[in-house]
Design an enzyme around this catalytic site. Sequence first.
Site, short mmCIF file in Angstrom:
data_model
loop_
_atom_site.label_atom_id
_atom_site.label_comp_id
_atom_site.label_asym_id
_atom_site.label_seq_id
_atom_site.Cartn_x
_atom_site.Cartn_y
_atom_site.Cartn_z
N CYS A 40 -5.07 25.35 26.82
CA CYS A 40 -4.30 24.40 26.02
C CYS A 40 -4.42 23.05 26.71
O CYS A 40 -3.84 22.83 27.78
CB CYS A 40 -2.84 24.84 25.93
N CYS A 52 2.93 10.50 37.81
CA CYS A 52 2.59 10.20 36.41
C CYS A 52 3.58 9.17 35.88
O CYS A 52 4.79 9.41 35.85
CB CYS A 52 2.63 11.47 35.57
N CYS A 77 6.88 28.56 25.70
CA CYS A 77 6.18 27.79 26.72
C CYS A 77 7.16 27.40 27.82
O CYS A 77 8.27 26.95 27.54
CB CYS A 77 5.59 26.52 26.11
N CYS A 131 9.31 16.36 41.07
CA CYS A 131 7.86 16.54 41.12
C CYS A 131 7.22 15.48 42.03
O CYS A 131 7.52 14.29 41.91
CB CYS A 131 7.26 16.45 39.72
N CYS A 136 3.05 30.75 27.19
CA CYS A 136 2.27 29.63 27.73
C CYS A 136 3.06 29.03 28.90
O CYS A 136 4.29 28.99 28.86
CB CYS A 136 2.03 28.57 26.65
N ARG A 161 -2.07 20.83 18.05
CA ARG A 161 -0.61 20.96 18.16
C ARG A 161 0.05 19.58 18.11
O ARG A 161 -0.16 18.75 18.99
CB ARG A 161 -0.26 21.72 19.45
N CYS A 187 6.29 10.08 33.20
CA CYS A 187 7.10 11.29 33.35
C CYS A 187 8.43 11.04 34.05
O CYS A 187 8.47 10.48 35.15
CB CYS A 187 6.30 12.36 34.10
#
Length: 373
Positions: free
Chosen positions: A214, A78, A120, A74, A154, A286, A81
């Site tokens: 979400c 972040c 998801c 990616c 999702c 959640r 991550c």
Amino acid sequence: MAEPEPALEPDSDPGRWLRELGSIRSSWTREEVAQVFNTPLLELVFHAATVHRMYNDPQMVQRCTLLSIKTGGCPETCTYCAQSSSWSKEVGLKAEKLMGMEEVLEAARRAKAAGSTRFCMGAAWRGPSQVGKGQWARVLAMVKEIRAMDMEVCTTLGMLTPDQAGDLREAGLTAYNHNLDTSPEYYSKITSSRKYEDRLATLEAVREAGISVCAGGIIGLGEGPTDRVGLLHQLATLREHPESVPINALVAVAGTPLEGAAPPGPLEVVRCVAAARVLMPRSVVRLSAGRLKFSKTDQAMCFLAGANSIFDGDKLLTTANNERDEDAAMFAELGLTSRPAFLPYPAGAASSNGSDAAQDSCAAPRAAALGMA
């Protein structure tokens, strides 16, 4: 050292939220959110449990499964991550290709057979704009096929344009996850590759497309209590409350900039769950990443405070999760039942509440606009 509580504005009313407990509004001030958040914990949980019972079956908890369909590589930065290419060598995670259709569908079938009602899928992308049309078409086909299994679907695929949100909606997507992570003020300490406004723009595109929103955050990024207040305030003052609000506890991964971050204590997560429930009474809260470190008692406190969803299965995107057998035993001991797929989500917009009726009502106009009706 704990941060000081935000000072109240002279005209703020410290009792309004209690007098109007359970009311649905997006007009919360940051000071009011701080009042809720800083309420003594047991009192806060009591009020949250009261609100929870106004709108939800307190025994019903949705079981969801999360699959990384494209891992690593990616371009985002972040700091929490493991999938960022900026520290892939330190983490030891190699970029993988987008999974094949049949492999993903088989994972969805196994999840449904195990009791999950929401599947998801996450891809380590900045957004679909960075990939070719073939990969995007494959993801849309995955959404369509899994939706045909009578499962909620999702995805979390990074930043979306309005057209991409429309494509997902047309494919039958139930919900789109795009967490705000933390407060607007602290966000620049978490990533340098995008702005908070970028996150909000994607949420708006999702909402306009008629997809269930979400959006939640992560606790334990080095933020203080005022940042947790800021995150909750941002979520609770969106045009419509998100249908789903994930509360994640950081799972620090070796090799990431936050590898040494201390995990938040379970009661810190309970406080965030309870505050979210008071502020967004009809949203599904959640209980997401980090649950592996929680005892059954810790999780029971979260359910009492208003959490009504978990991820099941032995893995999240790249980190471990609770075993399904362990969760089944906990459900039995606590007297919990599983939320079925497509039970309407009372929060959010009428066109995106997660039910089949809402999906059909929104799909027809778009199909007509595309000449497909």
